[in-house]
Scaffold this active site. Structure first.
Site, PDB file in Angstrom:
ATOM      1  N   SER A   1      60.108  94.338 -67.488  1.00 33.73           N
ATOM      2  CA  SER A   1      58.680  94.634 -67.519  1.00 33.73           C
ATOM      3  C   SER A   1      58.446  96.124 -67.265  1.00 33.73           C
ATOM      4  O   SER A   1      59.027  96.957 -67.952  1.00 33.73           O
ATOM      5  CB  SER A   1      57.952  93.748 -66.510  1.00 33.73           C
ATOM      6  OG  SER A   1      56.573  93.737 -66.750  1.00 33.73           O
TER       7      SER A   1
ATOM      8  N   ASP B   1      57.140  88.686 -71.300  1.00 40.48           N
ATOM      9  CA  ASP B   1      57.583  89.471 -70.143  1.00 40.48           C
ATOM     10  C   ASP B   1      58.872  88.930 -69.529  1.00 40.48           C
ATOM     11  O   ASP B   1      59.020  87.729 -69.277  1.00 40.48           O
ATOM     12  CB  ASP B   1      56.464  89.437 -69.094  1.00 40.48           C
ATOM     13  CG  ASP B   1      56.630  90.472 -68.008  1.00 40.48           C
ATOM     14  OD1 ASP B   1      57.627  90.392 -67.264  1.00 40.48           O
ATOM     15  OD2 ASP B   1      55.760  91.359 -67.894  1.00 40.48           O
TER      16      ASP B   1
END
Length: 290
Positions: free
Chosen positions: A50, A162
């Protein structure tokens, strides 16, 4: 896995940095990078999840901590996404790709100054995916595609979200990439009450944080050193406090420098200690995407 063209194995232990997810709190990663450089701690490879992939990719591309700090101090959420009409999310993150293309020195994994891996999640099979080849902007966009908020990213016919969904600290990935010593930076999994969410964006991000807490002890087993900046009082979507988080990242890194230096130069083992030492436990397997 693709190898960096200029990489050669040093005689000392290889140090890998595992930068975790945490949205705006990832600004603390910049301070950690700066302090490690200041203390002469080498960084041989980086794995990022991320926001950790965004900061780690910037550093691997050749940007200095000072240059990354300037980006962190000026970035806005509009730089990374725009509203869209979709059943899969509220924002399209194509701007993240454009941002990386415009800011990074290089945009292909094979051209980075040190090996770099970006972690995402295959939403269909729930497996971790590690990007180490090809387009960095696309891989980082996939790694940062917070579910529901951002629409998923299609890569080679696979739908990615993510990387924090499967684990917000990629310590096992850094180990898999060849690190002898793994320094993990956890900007998300604080063992204190999470601030009360004020809107849907923070509810989504804090839900991922809670998911990460349940697995954090397992993730830590692949790390030799864990750096945890004390930033739990700052909301995960508050970019206005970037400078404060960077300073707290530096402070957290300073607290573990002696431990890292010890690992780099450990005392020599005697014959009997070597004879009766236990082998290392097996490492977590991850899926590589080429």
């Amino acid at each position: 896995m693709a190898r960096n063209q200029n990489s050669t194995r040093p005689e000392r232990p290889i140090i890998g940095l595992a930068l975790g997810g945490g949205m705006a709190r990832g600004c603390a990663h910049v301070g950690v990078l700066r302090e490690l450089e200041r203390q002469g701690i080498p960084i041989d490879l980086i794995a990022g999840t991320s926001v950790g992939s965004l900061i780690g990719g910037a550093y691997a591309s050749g940007l200095s901590p000072d240059e990354i700090e300037q980006i962190a101090l000026n970035i806005t959420w509009n730089d990374l996404g725009r509203m869209t009409i979709s059943r899969l999310g509220f924002y399209n993150s194509e701007r993240t790709e454009d941002f990386v293309k415009n800011k990074f020195r290089v945009t292909e994994f094979e051209k980075t100054r040190i090996p770099f891996g970006a972690v995402a999640t295959d939403i269909q099979n729930g497996k971790m995916v590690v990007f180490t080849e090809g387009s960095m902007p696309l891989a980082i966009r996939a790694s940062c595609a917070l579910p529901i908020y951002y629409t998923p990213v299609m890569v080679n016919g696979r739908m990615m979200v993510d990387g924090g969904v499967v684990g917000h600290i990629p310590a096992s990935v850094a180990r898999m990439m060849g690190a002898d010593i793994v320094i993990a930076v956890d900007v998300n999994s604080q063992h204190l009450p999470i601030p009360l969410p004020s809107h849907m964006f923070s509810i989504i991000s804090q839900s991922l944080s809670i998911m990460g807490r349940s697995a954090v002890n397992y993730i830590y087993t692949d790390a030799d050193v864990v750096i945890r900046p004390q930033i739990e009082h700052i909301s995960s979507d508050d970019l206005s406090r970037a400078a404060e988080m960077i300073a707290l990242g530096e402070e957290a890194a300073r607290r573990v420098i002696r431990r890292i230096q010890y690992l780099l130069n450990p005392p020599k083992q005697g014959f009997f200690k070597k004879l009766f030492s236990r082998p290392e436990p097996g490492r977590q397997k991850v899926t590589m995407l080429k």
